[in-house]
Motif scaffolding. Structure first.
Motif, PDB file in Angstrom:
ATOM      1  N   PRO A  78       0.744  -1.279  -0.088  1.00  0.00           N
ATOM      2  CA  PRO A  78       0.046   0.007  -0.039  1.00  0.00           C
ATOM      3  C   PRO A  78       0.802   1.213   0.356  1.00  0.00           C
ATOM      4  O   PRO A  78       0.401   2.376  -0.421  1.00  0.00           O
ATOM      5  CB  PRO A  78      -0.874   0.077   1.238  1.00  0.00           C
ATOM      6  N   ARG A  79       2.043   1.161   0.435  1.00  0.00           N
ATOM      7  CA  ARG A  79       3.017   2.505   0.753  1.00  0.00           C
ATOM      8  C   ARG A  79       4.207   2.413  -0.319  1.00  0.00           C
ATOM      9  O   ARG A  79       4.522   1.374  -0.482  1.00  0.00           O
ATOM     10  CB  ARG A  79       3.265   2.558   2.280  1.00  0.00           C
ATOM     11  N   LEU A  80       4.655   3.496  -0.671  1.00  0.00           N
ATOM     12  CA  LEU A  80       5.645   3.594  -1.461  1.00  0.00           C
ATOM     13  C   LEU A  80       6.863   2.957  -0.763  1.00  0.00           C
ATOM     14  O   LEU A  80       7.850   2.225  -1.523  1.00  0.00           O
ATOM     15  CB  LEU A  80       6.079   5.032  -1.837  1.00  0.00           C
ATOM     16  N   GLY A  81       7.029   3.065   0.714  1.00  0.00           N
ATOM     17  CA  GLY A  81       8.134   2.251   1.444  1.00  0.00           C
ATOM     18  C   GLY A  81       8.016   0.619   1.120  1.00  0.00           C
ATOM     19  O   GLY A  81       9.155   0.013   0.943  1.00  0.00           O
ATOM     20  N   ASP A  82       6.788   0.141   0.995  1.00  0.00           N
ATOM     21  CA  ASP A  82       6.747  -1.280   0.780  1.00  0.00           C
ATOM     22  C   ASP A  82       7.183  -1.586  -0.672  1.00  0.00           C
ATOM     23  O   ASP A  82       7.936  -2.632  -0.726  1.00  0.00           O
ATOM     24  CB  ASP A  82       5.188  -1.676   0.842  1.00  0.00           C
ATOM     25  N   LEU A  83       6.866  -0.888  -1.378  1.00  0.00           N
ATOM     26  CA  LEU A  83       7.282  -1.233  -2.943  1.00  0.00           C
ATOM     27  C   LEU A  83       8.719  -1.039  -3.105  1.00  0.00           C
ATOM     28  O   LEU A  83       9.555  -1.615  -3.957  1.00  0.00           O
ATOM     29  CB  LEU A  83       6.621  -0.308  -3.838  1.00  0.00           C
ATOM     30  N   TRP A  84       9.319   0.148  -2.383  1.00  0.00           N
ATOM     31  CA  TRP A  84      10.774   0.340  -2.633  1.00  0.00           C
ATOM     32  C   TRP A  84      11.568  -0.788  -2.030  1.00  0.00           C
ATOM     33  O   TRP A  84      12.400  -1.126  -2.451  1.00  0.00           O
ATOM     34  CB  TRP A  84      11.023   1.499  -1.607  1.00  0.00           C
ATOM     35  N   ARG A  85      11.227  -1.413  -0.728  1.00  0.00           N
ATOM     36  CA  ARG A  85      11.607  -2.512  -0.195  1.00  0.00           C
ATOM     37  C   ARG A  85      11.696  -3.624  -1.174  1.00  0.00           C
ATOM     38  O   ARG A  85      12.628  -4.673  -1.178  1.00  0.00           O
ATOM     39  CB  ARG A  85      11.260  -2.980   1.125  1.00  0.00           C
ATOM     40  N   MET A  86      10.607  -3.796  -1.873  1.00  0.00           N
ATOM     41  CA  MET A  86      10.541  -5.006  -2.709  1.00  0.00           C
ATOM     42  C   MET A  86      11.530  -5.094  -3.976  1.00  0.00           C
ATOM     43  O   MET A  86      12.220  -5.856  -4.190  1.00  0.00           O
ATOM     44  CB  MET A  86       9.012  -5.114  -3.354  1.00  0.00           C
ATOM     45  N   VAL A  87      11.653  -3.787  -4.216  1.00  0.00           N
ATOM     46  CA  VAL A  87      12.614  -3.625  -5.510  1.00  0.00           C
ATOM     47  C   VAL A  87      14.060  -3.451  -5.056  1.00  0.00           C
ATOM     48  O   VAL A  87      15.130  -4.222  -5.604  1.00  0.00           O
ATOM     49  CB  VAL A  87      12.197  -2.333  -6.208  1.00  0.00           C
ATOM     50  N   SER A  88      14.283  -2.827  -4.066  1.00  0.00           N
ATOM     51  CA  SER A  88      15.733  -2.372  -3.718  1.00  0.00           C
ATOM     52  C   SER A  88      16.238  -3.619  -2.914  1.00  0.00           C
ATOM     53  O   SER A  88      17.635  -3.827  -3.069  1.00  0.00           O
ATOM     54  CB  SER A  88      15.890  -1.434  -2.662  1.00  0.00           C
ATOM     55  N   ARG A  89      15.705  -4.459  -2.344  1.00  0.00           N
ATOM     56  CA  ARG A  89      16.337  -5.985  -1.966  1.00  0.00           C
ATOM     57  C   ARG A  89      16.896  -6.729  -2.886  1.00  0.00           C
ATOM     58  O   ARG A  89      17.887  -7.584  -2.541  1.00  0.00           O
ATOM     59  CB  ARG A  89      14.920  -6.760  -0.863  1.00  0.00           C
ATOM     60  N   SER A  90      16.488  -6.706  -4.154  1.00  0.00           N
ATOM     61  CA  SER A  90      17.220  -7.548  -5.039  1.00  0.00           C
ATOM     62  C   SER A  90      18.026  -6.704  -6.359  1.00  0.00           C
ATOM     63  O   SER A  90      18.557  -7.475  -7.213  1.00  0.00           O
ATOM     64  CB  SER A  90      16.388  -8.678  -5.405  1.00  0.00           C
ATOM     65  N   ALA A  91      17.604  -5.576  -6.466  1.00  0.00           N
ATOM     66  CA  ALA A  91      17.914  -4.808  -7.426  1.00  0.00           C
ATOM     67  C   ALA A  91      19.575  -4.957  -7.921  1.00  0.00           C
ATOM     68  O   ALA A  91      19.939  -5.042  -9.153  1.00  0.00           O
ATOM     69  CB  ALA A  91      17.391  -3.306  -7.744  1.00  0.00           C
ATOM     70  N   TYR A  92      20.244  -4.853  -6.970  1.00  0.00           N
ATOM     71  CA  TYR A  92      21.981  -4.815  -7.330  1.00  0.00           C
ATOM     72  C   TYR A  92      22.312  -6.036  -7.279  1.00  0.00           C
ATOM     73  O   TYR A  92      23.357  -6.406  -8.254  1.00  0.00           O
ATOM     74  CB  TYR A  92      22.560  -4.046  -5.966  1.00  0.00           C
ATOM     75  N   ALA A  93      21.947  -7.216  -6.846  1.00  0.00           N
ATOM     76  CA  ALA A  93      21.967  -8.523  -7.300  1.00  0.00           C
ATOM     77  C   ALA A  93      21.627  -8.625  -8.827  1.00  0.00           C
ATOM     78  O   ALA A  93      22.447  -9.329  -9.344  1.00  0.00           O
ATOM     79  CB  ALA A  93      21.126  -9.422  -6.495  1.00  0.00           C
ATOM     80  N   GLN A  94      20.664  -8.190  -9.111  1.00  0.00           N
ATOM     81  CA  GLN A  94      20.188  -8.325 -10.639  1.00  0.00           C
ATOM     82  C   GLN A  94      21.263  -7.786 -11.437  1.00  0.00           C
ATOM     83  O   GLN A  94      21.674  -8.044 -12.688  1.00  0.00           O
ATOM     84  CB  GLN A  94      18.970  -7.492 -11.225  1.00  0.00           C
ATOM     85  N   LEU A  95      22.110  -7.007 -10.943  1.00  0.00           N
ATOM     86  CA  LEU A  95      23.213  -6.169 -11.720  1.00  0.00           C
ATOM     87  C   LEU A  95      24.692  -7.026 -11.313  1.00  0.00           C
ATOM     88  O   LEU A  95      25.766  -6.369 -11.726  1.00  0.00           O
ATOM     89  CB  LEU A  95      23.477  -4.553 -11.433  1.00  0.00           C
ATOM     90  N   ARG A  96      24.365  -8.018 -10.623  1.00  0.00           N
ATOM     91  CA  ARG A  96      25.560  -8.973 -10.466  1.00  0.00           C
ATOM     92  C   ARG A  96      26.681  -8.078  -9.424  1.00  0.00           C
ATOM     93  O   ARG A  96      27.701  -8.322  -9.378  1.00  0.00           O
ATOM     94  CB  ARG A  96      26.241  -9.381 -11.491  1.00  0.00           C
ATOM     95  N   HIS A  97      26.169  -7.179  -8.670  1.00  0.00           N
ATOM     96  CA  HIS A  97      26.912  -6.577  -7.627  1.00  0.00           C
ATOM     97  C   HIS A  97      28.006  -5.650  -8.245  1.00  0.00           C
ATOM     98  O   HIS A  97      29.002  -5.500  -7.774  1.00  0.00           O
ATOM     99  CB  HIS A  97      27.387  -7.396  -6.561  1.00  0.00           C
ATOM    100  N   SER A  98      27.880  -5.230  -9.472  1.00  0.00           N
ATOM    101  CA  SER A  98      28.827  -4.891 -10.120  1.00  0.00           C
ATOM    102  C   SER A  98      28.733  -3.326 -10.184  1.00  0.00           C
ATOM    103  O   SER A  98      27.870  -2.615 -10.730  1.00  0.00           O
ATOM    104  CB  SER A  98      29.004  -5.409 -11.702  1.00  0.00           C
ATOM    105  N   PRO A  99      29.715  -2.370  -9.675  1.00  0.00           N
ATOM    106  CA  PRO A  99      29.745  -0.762  -9.784  1.00  0.00           C
ATOM    107  C   PRO A  99      29.458  -0.528 -11.419  1.00  0.00           C
ATOM    108  O   PRO A  99      28.705   0.596 -11.623  1.00  0.00           O
ATOM    109  CB  PRO A  99      30.738  -0.568  -9.415  1.00  0.00           C
ATOM    110  N   LEU A 100      30.156  -0.996 -11.935  1.00  0.00           N
ATOM    111  CA  LEU A 100      30.105  -0.723 -13.711  1.00  0.00           C
ATOM    112  C   LEU A 100      28.750  -0.854 -14.191  1.00  0.00           C
ATOM    113  O   LEU A 100      28.331   0.016 -14.961  1.00  0.00           O
ATOM    114  CB  LEU A 100      31.271  -1.561 -14.357  1.00  0.00           C
ATOM    115  N   LEU A 101      28.163  -2.128 -14.034  1.00  0.00           N
ATOM    116  CA  LEU A 101      26.938  -2.076 -14.436  1.00  0.00           C
ATOM    117  C   LEU A 101      25.764  -1.244 -13.659  1.00  0.00           C
ATOM    118  O   LEU A 101      24.830  -0.817 -14.641  1.00  0.00           O
ATOM    119  CB  LEU A 101      26.438  -3.678 -14.045  1.00  0.00           C
TER     120      LEU A 101
END
Length: 394
Positions: free
Chosen positions: A268-291
């Motif tokens: 219901p809140r932006l914070g809920d959606l924010w946590r849903m995305v941010s918990r794995s977004a960097y893993a999607q980029l293979r933890h690469s600063p360049l990516l």
């Protein structure tokens, strides 16, 4: 400079429109296949951690499946503290439907994510039933009565080894309307559904693999061949990793949008959606600063430059900036309209996609910051600071 950026953005959008597997179309739905003469046995594995809030709206739908063959549900209570296991047993007593087994695997050992450790436990229990297929589904997913039947029919004898449907996420609050359809739109842009099932040598068709973790029908032989889940035990984005492992082993994968498979979890809140995305977004980029840098620049060029060019052109930059920027914005909005319609949302939300993309950009950066602070991906009180790390209780 501004006009050049606007022209480049328009060129990218024209390529996305025609050259990225028609990702924006929403007609990739479960293929209709002839029903088998004999329905194979299926075991349903449901990993669940502190899911008492959603189980009453989801588990009864699994237990009520109208499946002509033998089917059984295994709910794996992954260290819940809210009575998830007890509630599941009570719901099964009331439903009087498919058999339900509730068990707990204990804490995951080093190198395993909690969910995949629970899935491993559930698959081990199911193996004694000798199922031809495993349905891996999340605890917040409600299934139509014919869901399992349609999934198995779509797999077909000797056909797909993975049949996955992207569950229709809840879209009720203002933030859900703004963020959720874009989440699926961005996913389809990264993994065009038409390419996932392809094996004819077209660009992207043979190597693109993905699944949606809420609903994955997996052929047991393919799981054994790909050593699922052991081979992906540290994957935070486990559904994509599963599909890649199966396809790498020669299996066929299908992914599409769902009809009759719905997530009941509220955001219901932006914070809920924010946590849903941010918990794995960097893993999607293979933890690469360049990516990460490339992603930020790419999102800026593709989604933020068009409206900025329109504003700059109106403020004195001239038609050379405003026209290509406006054209890019128009193509962007037009490709988003089908997804909005799929979610029953009004078309006028489409021009707001740049704002939503900005939110996703910030969520991705936040995910990287959390990772480099040692917190990493987090879910249900567990954090995974780096691939293969021991989960920390939080």
């Amino acid at each position: 400079m501004a006009s050049a950026a606007a022209v480049l953005s328009l060129a990218v959008w024209l390529w996305l429109l025609l050259g990225q597997g028609f990702f924006w179309r929403t007609d990739v739905r479960l293929p209709e296949e002839e029903e088998p003469a004999e329905w194979p046995p299926v075991c349903v594995v449901v990993p669940a951690r502190d899911e008492a809030g959603v189980l009453p709206a989801s588990l009864p739908s699994l237990l009520a499946q109208e499946y002509p063959g033998r089917a059984e549900v295994f709910l794996v209570d992954d260290g819940s503290t809210d009575g998830t296991g007890e509630l599941a047993r009570e719901l099964a007593r009331r439903a009087n439907g498919l058999p339900l087994t509730v068990s707990s695997p204990g804490e995951p050992p080093p190198g395993w994510t909690g969910k995949l450790w629970a899935v491993r436990h559930g698959i081990a229990l199911a193996r004694a039933r000798e199922p031809a297929f495993l349905l891996l589904t999340d605890a917040d997913i409600a299934h139509a009565p014919d869901s399992l039947r349609r999934l198995v029919a779509a797999a077909g004898p000797g056909g797909f080894d993975v049949v996955s449907q992207m569950a229709r996420l809840r879209v009720e609050s203002t933030w859900e309307r703004l963020v959720v359809p874009a989440f699926v739109y961005f996913f389809a842009q990264l993994y065009p559904f038409r390419w996932i099932a392809g094996r004819d040598g077209r660009a992207g068709a043979t190597r693109t693999a993905a699944a949606a973790g809420g609903c994955v029908l997996l052929r047991t032989r393919a799981a054994e061949r790909a050593r699922i889940p052991d081979s992906i035990r540290d994957a935070v984005i486990d559904d994509v990793a599963l599909a890649r492992a199966v396809k790498a082993g020669g299996g066929r994968v299908w992914l599409g949008l769902a009809d009759g498979v719905d997530s009941v979890r509220p955001y219901p809140r932006l914070g809920d959606l924010w946590r849903m995305v941010s918990r794995s977004a960097y893993a999607q980029l293979r933890h690469s600063p360049l990516l990460l840098v490339g992603t930020v620049l790419g999102l800026t060029l593709v989604y933020l430059v068009p409206p900025a060019a329109v504003v700059a052109g109106a403020a004195g930059g001239g038609a050379a900036t405003a026209v290509p920027g406006g054209a890019a914005w128009l193509v962007m909005a037009a490709t988003y309209v089908p997804m909005l319609r799929y979610y029953g949302q009004p078309w006028w939300l489409a021009p707001l996609l740049p704002f939503t993309a900005l939110l996703y950009l910030l969520m991705t950066v936040d995910s990287a910051v959390l990772h480099h602070r040692g917190r990493g991906a987090a879910w249900k009180g567990r954090t995974y600071a780096r691939p293969g790390a021991l989960p920390e209780e939080g």
